[in-house]
Design an enzyme around this catalytic site. Sequence first.
Site, PDB file in Angstrom:
ATOM      1  N   LYS A   1       0.989  -1.123  -0.057  1.00 43.36           N
ATOM      2  CA  LYS A   1      -0.289   0.078  -0.136  1.00 43.36           C
ATOM      3  C   LYS A   1       0.707   1.286  -0.017  1.00 43.36           C
ATOM      4  CE  LYS A   1      -4.008  -2.055   2.048  1.00 43.36           C
ATOM      5  NZ  LYS A   1      -3.847  -3.483   2.151  1.00 43.36           N
TER       6      LYS A   1
HETATM    7  C1  LIG Z   1      -4.501  -4.519   1.618  1.00 46.48           C
HETATM    8  C2  LIG Z   1      -3.933  -5.804   1.370  1.00 46.48           C
HETATM    9  C3  LIG Z   1      -4.289  -6.775   0.295  1.00 46.48           C
HETATM   10  C4  LIG Z   1      -5.490  -6.443  -0.283  1.00 46.48           C
HETATM   11  O1  LIG Z   1      -5.592  -5.800  -1.320  1.00 46.48           O
HETATM   12  P1  LIG Z   1      -6.824  -5.206  -1.961  1.00 46.48           P
HETATM   13  O2  LIG Z   1      -6.590  -4.188  -2.935  1.00 46.48           O
HETATM   14  O3  LIG Z   1      -7.623  -4.643  -0.944  1.00 46.48           O
HETATM   15  O4  LIG Z   1      -7.512  -6.464  -2.669  1.00 46.48           O
HETATM   16  C5  LIG Z   1      -3.444  -7.871   0.373  1.00 46.48           C
HETATM   17  N1  LIG Z   1      -2.403  -8.166   1.057  1.00 46.48           N
HETATM   18  C6  LIG Z   1      -1.706  -7.180   1.896  1.00 46.48           C
HETATM   19  C7  LIG Z   1      -0.741  -7.271   2.557  1.00 46.48           C
HETATM   20  C8  LIG Z   1      -2.674  -6.156   2.126  1.00 46.48           C
HETATM   21  O5  LIG Z   1      -2.233  -5.242   3.031  1.00 46.48           O
END
Ligand SMILES: *Cc1c(COP(=O)(O)O)cnc(C)c1O
Length: 431
Positions: free
Chosen positions: A107
């Site tokens: 993210k």
């Molecule tokens: C947020 C997250 C996801 C999921 O991603 P989305 O875009 O919400 O589907 C998967 N793995 C990790 C480690 C995350 O932090």
Amino acid sequence: MIYNSLNHLSKSETFKEAVLKGIASDKGLYFPSKIKPFTKKIISNLGKLSIHDIAFESIKQFVGTSIPSNKLKSIIEETLSFDFPLIEIEENIFSLELFHGPTLAFKDVGARFMALCMGFFNENSTEKITVLVATSGDTGGAVAKGFYNIPGIDVIILYPKGKVSLVQEKQMTTLGKNITSLEIEGVFDDCQDMVKKAFIDPQINKKIRLTSANSINIARWLPQMFYYFAGYQKVSKHKLPVNFSVPSGNFGNLCAGLIAQKIGLPVNQFLACTNLNNAVPRYLKSGVYDPKNTIQTISNAMDVGNPSNFIRVQKVFNNDIHKLKKLIKGYSFNDNETKKCIKNIYKKNKYILDPHGAIGYLGLKKYTEKYPNQIGIFMETAHPCKFAEIVEKTINKKVDIPRKLNKTLKGEKKSIQISDYTQFKEYLLKS
Ligand SMILES: *Cc1c(COP(=O)(O)O)cnc(C)c1O
């Protein structure tokens, strides 16, 4: 570029307005009004362009005139300041490591890009913006780091007391300056409820200009396209069909991949992989979308019962389920299968998966049994040290913490205790 609300009850907005608002006034998600494919020349050169150039080419139509080209280029350079290594862990099965950013979370890219866009939009304004974010752990750290020191923007993070990991807590509580963390008596849903309530509280909105930083915001969602281009570039020389396996929760990441494909990235198949929160894989089988309450799992960043971005996924296909089913295959795995996978891959390949990446790997493995001689890339979305408790118990070995976290781990925790909405509101109104 114009964005429409998927509820179709509020007016269209530019990129700038859609980013600053986050969500449309009719509570709909913003979606680009049209998506223009790359020219043939760019597509045939995908393997040769730098990642910064591809990122710029792919996102510029979505930003439109809201940010001048030179500024957008510098935002991209500042956002993509680290690599996305692609590791072949078995023949034709690759891990795209998205965890080399400042908080070791995938993210980081979306959070930083969004922060820099907002900072630019608010540059000459005298009005401060306050970003409110509720987190179960991972988002908070990425948003804190992304917005740290951005002038004119304050960030307030709400996290459930005692329910985040040590690393996650330190990432949210040690920066200071424009970042404040509130420790909420309760669970993640309580944090989320407080944020939602604040957004519709007239007293608060009269005094403070609030916005959110979750993956509903187009500036956090769209730049995730870059991962797919980065991964593809590294395998394009093999001249085999390329598949992407995406461990999914809120489905922002997968949806960004679909947009990348729509503008010209040659993807053969997407695999939507979930834990037991499997509304989408079930939908792909039955044709009925039947979300359930959220179940707790060891891949907790994907514990989402009713993924917000799924409506965007459907919109990419103009709500044609046949087209959708052709491009996306769904898989779902439980905690035992996830742990067994982490253990086996460590034993066999000496590669340490985190619980989220493991689910991506498992989906890819299932797909490849049926369709060999293709390239499979799964997204490794978190560094295993962020889920050390589970991983270490599973592989019987300590997971090293990258050196860049040392400073954060040594930092002093500063947080404010909040027990209910009244107290939260009081805090907001006096700050
Ligand atoms: C947020 C997250 C996801 C999921 O991603 P989305 O875009 O919400 O589907 C998967 N793995 C990790 C480690 C995350 O932090």
